[in-house]
Each structure stands twice: as C-alpha cells, then as structure tokens.
Design a protein around this motif. Structure first.
Motif, PDB file in Angstrom:
ATOM      1  N   PRO A  29       0.838  -1.194   0.000  1.00 12.45           N
ATOM      2  CA  PRO A  29       0.000   0.000   0.000  1.00 12.45           C
ATOM      3  C   PRO A  29       0.873   1.245   0.000  1.00 12.45           C
ATOM      4  CG  PRO A  29      -0.704  -1.554   1.672  1.00 12.45           C
ATOM      5  CD  PRO A  29       0.601  -2.044   1.138  1.00 12.45           C
ATOM      6  N   SER A  30       0.424   2.276  -0.656  1.00 11.77           N
ATOM      7  CA  SER A  30       1.227   3.493  -0.742  1.00 11.77           C
ATOM      8  C   SER A  30       0.599   4.607   0.076  1.00 11.77           C
ATOM      9  CB  SER A  30       1.363   3.932  -2.201  1.00 11.77           C
ATOM     10  OG  SER A  30       0.086   4.200  -2.729  1.00 11.77           O
ATOM     11  N   GLY A  31       1.381   5.633   0.328  1.00 19.08           N
ATOM     12  CA  GLY A  31       0.878   6.797   1.052  1.00 19.08           C
ATOM     13  C   GLY A  31       1.142   6.677   2.535  1.00 19.08           C
ATOM     14  N   PRO A  32       0.851   7.762   3.248  1.00 24.34           N
ATOM     15  CA  PRO A  32       1.102   7.761   4.686  1.00 24.34           C
ATOM     16  C   PRO A  32       0.135   6.832   5.402  1.00 24.34           C
ATOM     17  CG  PRO A  32      -0.049   9.747   4.053  1.00 24.34           C
ATOM     18  CD  PRO A  32       0.272   9.005   2.790  1.00 24.34           C
ATOM     19  N   GLY A  33       0.560   6.347   6.499  1.00 23.34           N
ATOM     20  CA  GLY A  33      -0.272   5.461   7.296  1.00 23.34           C
ATOM     21  C   GLY A  33       0.595   4.718   8.275  1.00 23.34           C
ATOM     22  N   ASN A  34      -0.047   4.077   9.213  1.00 20.68           N
ATOM     23  CA  ASN A  34       0.733   3.336  10.185  1.00 20.68           C
ATOM     24  C   ASN A  34       0.853   1.878   9.766  1.00 20.68           C
ATOM     25  OD1 ASN A  34      -1.592   1.862  11.172  1.00 20.68           O
ATOM     26  ND2 ASN A  34      -2.214   3.735  12.209  1.00 20.68           N
ATOM     27  N   ALA A  35       1.649   1.142  10.503  1.00 25.06           N
ATOM     28  CA  ALA A  35       1.920  -0.251  10.157  1.00 25.06           C
ATOM     29  C   ALA A  35       0.649  -1.092  10.205  1.00 25.06           C
ATOM     30  CB  ALA A  35       2.986  -0.815  11.090  1.00 25.06           C
ATOM     31  N   GLN A  36      -0.228  -0.835  11.163  1.00 22.91           N
ATOM     32  CA  GLN A  36      -1.454  -1.623  11.281  1.00 22.91           C
ATOM     33  C   GLN A  36      -2.331  -1.459  10.044  1.00 22.91           C
ATOM     34  OE1 GLN A  36      -2.356  -3.919  13.834  1.00 22.91           O
ATOM     35  NE2 GLN A  36      -3.625  -4.430  12.074  1.00 22.91           N
ATOM     36  N   GLN A  37      -2.419  -0.236   9.502  1.00 25.81           N
ATOM     37  CA  GLN A  37      -3.203  -0.010   8.278  1.00 25.81           C
ATOM     38  C   GLN A  37      -2.610  -0.789   7.106  1.00 25.81           C
ATOM     39  OE1 GLN A  37      -2.919   4.240   8.162  1.00 25.81           O
ATOM     40  NE2 GLN A  37      -5.003   4.527   8.916  1.00 25.81           N
ATOM     41  N   THR A  38      -1.298  -0.748   6.968  1.00 25.08           N
ATOM     42  CA  THR A  38      -0.621  -1.461   5.877  1.00 25.08           C
ATOM     43  C   THR A  38      -0.862  -2.955   5.991  1.00 25.08           C
ATOM     44  OG1 THR A  38       1.079   0.245   5.758  1.00 25.08           O
ATOM     45  CG2 THR A  38       1.612  -1.900   4.788  1.00 25.08           C
ATOM     46  N   ILE A  39      -0.711  -3.494   7.182  1.00 30.80           N
ATOM     47  CA  ILE A  39      -0.925  -4.925   7.405  1.00 30.80           C
ATOM     48  C   ILE A  39      -2.365  -5.303   7.086  1.00 30.80           C
ATOM     49  CG2 ILE A  39      -1.007  -6.705   9.208  1.00 30.80           C
ATOM     50  CD1 ILE A  39       1.429  -5.154  10.477  1.00 30.80           C
ATOM     51  N   SER A  40      -3.312  -4.501   7.532  1.00 32.70           N
ATOM     52  CA  SER A  40      -4.732  -4.785   7.267  1.00 32.70           C
ATOM     53  C   SER A  40      -5.042  -4.757   5.775  1.00 32.70           C
ATOM     54  CB  SER A  40      -5.618  -3.785   8.010  1.00 32.70           C
ATOM     55  OG  SER A  40      -5.449  -3.920   9.398  1.00 32.70           O
TER      56      SER A  40
END
Length: 99
Positions: A29-40
């Motif tokens: 996934p691209s863009g800002p976000g935290n690790a939990q968002q990317t993992i989800s």
C-alpha cells in the motif's frame, strides 16, 4: 552456441527478477499510514502477512520500513478431462518490516 545460451538465461533471470519485484511493489500500500493499516490492507488483498518488528511501539504507532515478497503457493489442475491446465494461487506471503 554456449554464449547464446548464457545470454538467454541471463535475460530470462533478469526478467523474472523484475516481474517478482514489480509484484511486491504493487502489493505494498502506498501513502502515509501506520503499520497496522498497511498490514490490514495486505491481509484484505489475500496475503499472509509476517511482521518483523524493531522496537516495542504498538503497530498503530509504528512505521513500515519495507514490504518484501514471500513465497506464493499455487495448484495446477485440469479444467476438464483432456483440456487445458488451470493454475490457481492458493496462498501468498509477504513480509512487512516495521519500526
């Protein structure tokens, strides 16, 4: 003849490496976000996610350092008797490094 075979193998290996890296980059996934968002997001795309973490921050406060491809499992079967083969991906793994 040996030079031609070596050159062909080198081109094939380079192409395979490029395709493999493109798949991993596409999955991240691209863009800002935290690790939990990317993992989800990766899990929603069907990936088995293995997290490698540095530090003790909660995942919703951690940042993603890298997303690396893992092994993909597939199964090939006949679609109908005597017919074409069909390959189905049965599992995809990705490694997420967070800190």
């Amino acid at each position: 003849m040996k030079k031609f075979a070596f050159a062909s193998a080198l081109v094939g290996a380079t192409a395979a490496a490029a395709i493999g890296l493109a798949g991993a980059a596409q999955a991240a996934p691209s863009g800002p976000g935290n690790a939990q968002q990317t993992i989800s997001e990766l899990q929603a795309q069907g990936y088995n996610v293995i997290v490698n973490r540095t530090g003790s921050a909660p995942l919703d406060q951690a940042t993603v350092v890298a997303v690396r491809p893992g092994q993909t499992f597939s199964q090939t079967d006949h679609r109908n008797p005597g017919g074409d083969l069909q390959t189905t991906v049965t599992g995809k793994t990705v490694y997420v490094d967070v800190k």
